[in-house]
Design an enzyme around this catalytic site. Structure first.
Site, PDB file in Angstrom:
ATOM      1  NE  ARG A  24      -4.110  -0.792   2.594  1.00  0.00           N
ATOM      2  CZ  ARG A  24      -4.119   0.155   3.663  1.00  0.00           C
ATOM      3  NH1 ARG A  24      -4.444  -0.486   4.747  1.00  0.00           N
ATOM      4  NH2 ARG A  24      -5.314   0.360   3.063  1.00  0.00           N
ATOM      5  CB  ILE A 446     -29.884   6.203  10.315  1.00  0.00           C
ATOM      6  CG1 ILE A 446     -30.731   7.010  10.213  1.00  0.00           C
ATOM      7  CG2 ILE A 446     -29.672   4.834   9.622  1.00  0.00           C
ATOM      8  CD1 ILE A 446     -31.955   6.990   9.861  1.00  0.00           C
ATOM      9  CD  GLU A 680     -28.621  11.491   0.460  1.00  0.00           C
ATOM     10  OE1 GLU A 680     -27.880  10.041   1.185  1.00  0.00           O
ATOM     11  OE2 GLU A 680     -28.819  11.711   0.315  1.00  0.00           O
ATOM     12  CG  HIS A 709     -23.970  13.054   3.900  1.00  0.00           C
ATOM     13  ND1 HIS A 709     -25.216  12.847   3.332  1.00  0.00           N
ATOM     14  CD2 HIS A 709     -23.742  12.063   3.904  1.00  0.00           C
ATOM     15  CE1 HIS A 709     -25.209  11.625   3.167  1.00  0.00           C
ATOM     16  NE2 HIS A 709     -24.693  10.638   3.278  1.00  0.00           N
ATOM     17  CB  CYS A 741     -26.737   8.189   6.519  1.00  0.00           C
ATOM     18  SG  CYS A 741     -26.067   6.959   6.677  1.00  0.00           S
TER      19      CYS A 741
HETATM   20  N1  GLN Z   1     -27.490   1.543  10.807  1.00  0.00           N
HETATM   21  C1  GLN Z   1     -26.623   1.408   9.982  1.00  0.00           C
HETATM   22  C2  GLN Z   1     -25.104   2.930  10.644  1.00  0.00           C
HETATM   23  O1  GLN Z   1     -26.005   3.674  11.067  1.00  0.00           O
HETATM   24  C3  GLN Z   1     -26.646   2.182   8.339  1.00  0.00           C
HETATM   25  C4  GLN Z   1     -25.887   2.767   7.188  1.00  0.00           C
HETATM   26  C5  GLN Z   1     -26.048   3.192   5.711  1.00  0.00           C
HETATM   27  O2  GLN Z   1     -26.900   3.697   5.704  1.00  0.00           O
HETATM   28  N2  GLN Z   1     -25.402   3.069   5.161  1.00  0.00           N
HETATM   29  O3  GLN Z   1     -24.343   3.240  10.426  1.00  0.00           O
HETATM   30 ZN    ZN Z   2     -27.473   5.487   5.158  1.00  0.00          ZN
END
Ligand code: GLN
Ligand code: ZN
Length: 771
Positions: A24, A446, A680, A709, A741
């Site tokens: 790497r 999430i 999202e 994000h 997310c």
């Molecule tokens: N449950 C996951 C988290 O909260 C979902 C992640 C994702 O949607 N990529 O990290």
């Molecule tokens: Zn997500």
């Protein structure tokens, strides 16, 4: 030309090779440069060493024509943007001041200037930087990198073929620059771009290129007649140039379909086609188009995207058929080897028998070289290798890892009813409402909470043996306690345990399922210096023990509020792993789904009232050709339902997806039959809520109101405004309040503040609705 003389000329070649090096080295040098610890000269020297090593390895393996220009310090599409001078205005000063720093600024942004957008390279897990074009874009040829890398290879005595992203694909991958109307079509710039490609080709020709490869993978997607006409025009014009190398137009990832006759008729000198998987349809299509008489066909018969050894005899038979269809037939992997790890021989921890089933980039180079030799010299010249290959294929096919009778019996016995909830949604909704007793506009997250450096240190300590697993578990428990306490204090309604024990949402499960393999060095570039190590779906999948129940139970015991059980769905498990090539994807998905179904049942038995099964990859795995999509969406939704439908009427199933463009899969989202879906939505101002409503989506929805994000903290007012937009589409009884997310990449400071805003906003709206 007779088949025999065609066979005499057969070469082995590849379109691209992993960039990072066995240790790497590239990642370390680039990240060192960013930190100021490595000089530009040292970085460029490392890069040149890696190119040299790659070419000599390829040549040593018997690959007679090596690619150049496929190497990149960040991304080959960004390199093309530089080569055609399409530097976005906001980055021009930086690029002029220092091309290297300007290049990285386009890739990563700076304090003041936003980077180019990044998105997935077709249906791979590689991400490229999206060109930003507009009616004012002026292209200028900059052949410096392409010419320098070609010269390096030629100076080393290699027969080399520069590779560039083709003009049609470049434009089709672009999007309107900021400020340019959304409906601007970059392909309208083709006439402006072609002279620049002509200049690049002339420079490469002068530098000694006999051939140049122009990659046009965008032509394996559905293309309109106008796009096909543009393609015909592009290659008619480039073909008509007098000062040019021979042109090889390369396609990969799928069949060319309607673009095949267009390219077969174009005045170019060769065509590279994929003959693996569904792209094998290229064979019949090529014959139907009259073949490539007198021209060069590069046959991608070794799958460049999976990690399994090739069936050499099958490939030889495909190649034998192709010999009659072109002037010369060369042998290649189906696409750049960028998408596979470097060297299976580095996997010394694997059972040596299993290791023999694997082919990474180095092994695939050997395979194409061997196939080319078989074609040139006759199969008699490679008898021993063919016998060994046959034995390895047989050992894989007959291994108990590959075929577990119990798993097979169980998947075979699955019925339609197993993939359906026993009760229709209205009945479930009623029962769940009674059992959960949630307020209107319930708040949740999430799944993941910030993956702090303490957590990463704990995991590293465990791997390095500095702490034992009891000490590790204690650190995770502490984290779970804090996450639960915070959520109670903040006033969230449905809690999560925060996923601190998960290194990665796929790997965590892969490590616990039988039939999955982990590699030690199987790194593949995801983007820039980010590499991932996808696990390998090697055999039949079963679940020897519960995977998440202990952590769920620990978290649920800490609180009276419901804690969500949290799993990764079958489609996402496949999408972010290397998949089997010896059975349909659907079969693997159903095996994973049944393992998850048992986990869901165990979570329910341990007291989970809500179980979330994430499917962020559902949309990104959509086949490139629309004709293949219904079949995919069918097995994908069945797999999800198989995983989730074995629960009681009053157990609530949630799912989560991350991207913003759901249009193409609206029906599939409905067919998941999840009781609640979170998605999202913050950036698009809740657009998706309107789309779901317009599609008549009948169940509960949590469109994200916090764009996770970005480190920006939304105010409660902002969240209220977004929720009002959501309420315009979804009735209050079916609307949830949550972020876009998971929070694993966020810090605790903004997480606390943002979630407090969300809870405040939900409460304010509840009061409004009550009053
Ligand atoms: N449950 C996951 C988290 O909260 C979902 C992640 C994702 O949607 N990529 O990290
Ligand atoms: Zn997500």
């Amino acid at each position: 030309m007779t088949a025999k003389s065609a066979a005499a000329a057969t070469l082995a070649t590849v379109y691209g090779y992993p960039r990072q090096g066995g240790g790497r080295e590239l990642k370390k040098a680039i990240e060192g440069y960013w930190k100021g610890a490595v000089s530009a000269d040292a970085l460029l020297a490392t890069a040149a060493d890696l190119r040299l090593e790659n070419w000599s390895r390829l040549a040593g393996a018997g690959v007679q024509e090596v690619p150049t220009g496929d190497f990149s310090l960040y991304d080959h599409v960004l390199d093309t943007t530089v080569a055609v001078g399409a530097i976005p205005p906001r980055h021009r000063a930086a690029v002029e001041a220092d091309p290297l720093d300007g290049y990285f600024a386009m890739a990563r942004g700076t304090q003041d200037v936003a980077p180019l957008e990044m998105t997935k390279w077709f249906d791979t897990n590689y991400h490229y930087l999206v060109p930003e074009l507009g009616p004012d874009t002026v292209f200028t040829a900059n052949s410096a990198k392409a010419v320098a890398e070609l010269r390096e290879a030629l100076d080393l005595g290699h027969s080399a073929r520069p590779v560039l992203v083709g003009p049609v694909t470049y434009l089709l991958l672009a999007k309107p620059a900021p400020g340019v109307p959304e409906d601007f079509q970059p392909l309208t710039l083709l006439d402006r771009l072609l002279p620049v490609y002509a200049a690049l080709l002339a420079d490469l020709h002068e530098a000694g290129a006999a051939w140049v490869q122009l990659d046009e993978p965008a032509l394996v997607q559905d293309r309109t007649p106008a796009e096909l006409n543009a393609t015909a025009r592009a290659y008619r014009d480039l073909g008509a140039l007098t000062d040019r190398p021979k042109l090889l137009v390369a396609s990969y990832f799928d069949r060319l379909g309607a673009a095949l006759p267009v390219l077969a008729r174009a005045p170019i000198d060769g065509l590279a086609l994929d003959f693996t998987g569904p792209a094998a349809a290229n064979l019949g299509d090529l014959a139907a188009a009259g073949g490539l008489p007198g021209k060069r066909l590069v046959a991608g018969v070794v799958d460049g995207r999976n990690i399994w050894i090739n069936d050499l005899e099958k490939s030889l038979s495909t190649l034998a058929t192709l010999l009659g269809l072109a002037g010369t037939v060369d042998v290649a992997p189906s696409c750049s080897l960028l998408h596979v790890p470097l060297d299976a021989a580095a996997e010394r921890d694997l059972d040596p028998q299993i290791a023999r089933w694997l082919a990474f980039a180095r092994q695939k180079a050997n395979e194409v070289a061997l196939l080319a030799r078989g074609l040139r010299e006759g199969t008699g010249a490679i008898t021993a290798e063919l016998a060994a290959n046959r034995a390895d294929l047989a050992s894989r096919a007959n291994s108990p890892i590959t075929r577990d009778p119990a798993v097979r019996a169980r998947t075979a016995a699955v019925t339609e009813a197993d993939a359906r909830r026993a009760q229709a949604y209205p009945e479930r909704a009623e029962a769940q409402r009674t059992r959960l007793g949630l307020p209107l506009l319930p708040t949740t997250t999430i799944g993941s909470f910030p993956q702090t450096s303490e957590l990463r240190v704990a995991r590293a300590d465990l791997t390095a043996g500095r702490i034992d697993s009891a000490a590790y578990r204690e650190r995770i428990r502490t984290e779970v306690r804090e996450v639960i306490a915070f959520q109670e204090k903040a006033g969230l309604d449905v809690l999560v345990h925060g996923e601190p024990e998960r290194n990665d949402m796929v790997q965590y499960f892969a490590e616990q399922l039988t039939g999955y393999l982990a590699t030690r060095h199987g790194w593949v570039q995801s983007y820039g210096t980010r590499y991932v190590r996808p696990p390998v779906l090697a055999g039949d999948i079963s679940r020897p023990h519960p995977m998440t129940v202990d952590w769920f139970r620990y978290a649920q015991d800490l609180t009276d509020r419901p804690v969500k059980g949290m799993l990764t769905g079958p489609v996402t498990m496949l999408a972010w792993s290397f998949v089997r090539d010896d059975q349909p994807l659907a079969d693997t998905a159903f095996q994973v789904a049944l393992a998850l179904r048992d986990e869901v049942t165990d979570l329910e038995a341990a007291g989970a009232v809500v179980v979330q099964v994430d499917e962020p990859a559902l949309r990104e795995t959509l086949p490139l050709r629309s004709a293949d999509r219904p079949a995919y969406l069918d097995w994908a939704t069945v797999a999800f339902r198989l995983a989730t439908s074995g629960v009681r009427v009053d157990t609530q199933i949630h799912t989560h997806m991350c991207y913003a463009e759901f249009g193409a899969i609206m029906t599939a989202i409905d067919e998941l039959d999840a009781d609640v879906i979170s998605l999202e939505a913050a950036r698009s101002h809740m657009e998706v809520a309107g789309e779901l409503a317009a599609a008549g989506y009948p169940r509960e929805v949590g469109p994200g109101v916090w764009d996770i994000h970005s480190p920006r903290v939304p105010s409660a007012d902002e969240a209220v405004e977004l929720l009002r937009a959501g309420l315009a589409a979804i009735p209050a009884e079916r609307l949830w309040v949550n972020p876009d997310c998971g929070l694993k990449t966020r810090g605790w400071t903004e997480t606390r503040a943002s979630l407090e805003s969300l809870v405040t906003a939900a409460r304010r709206l509840r009061d409004d609705l009550a009053g």
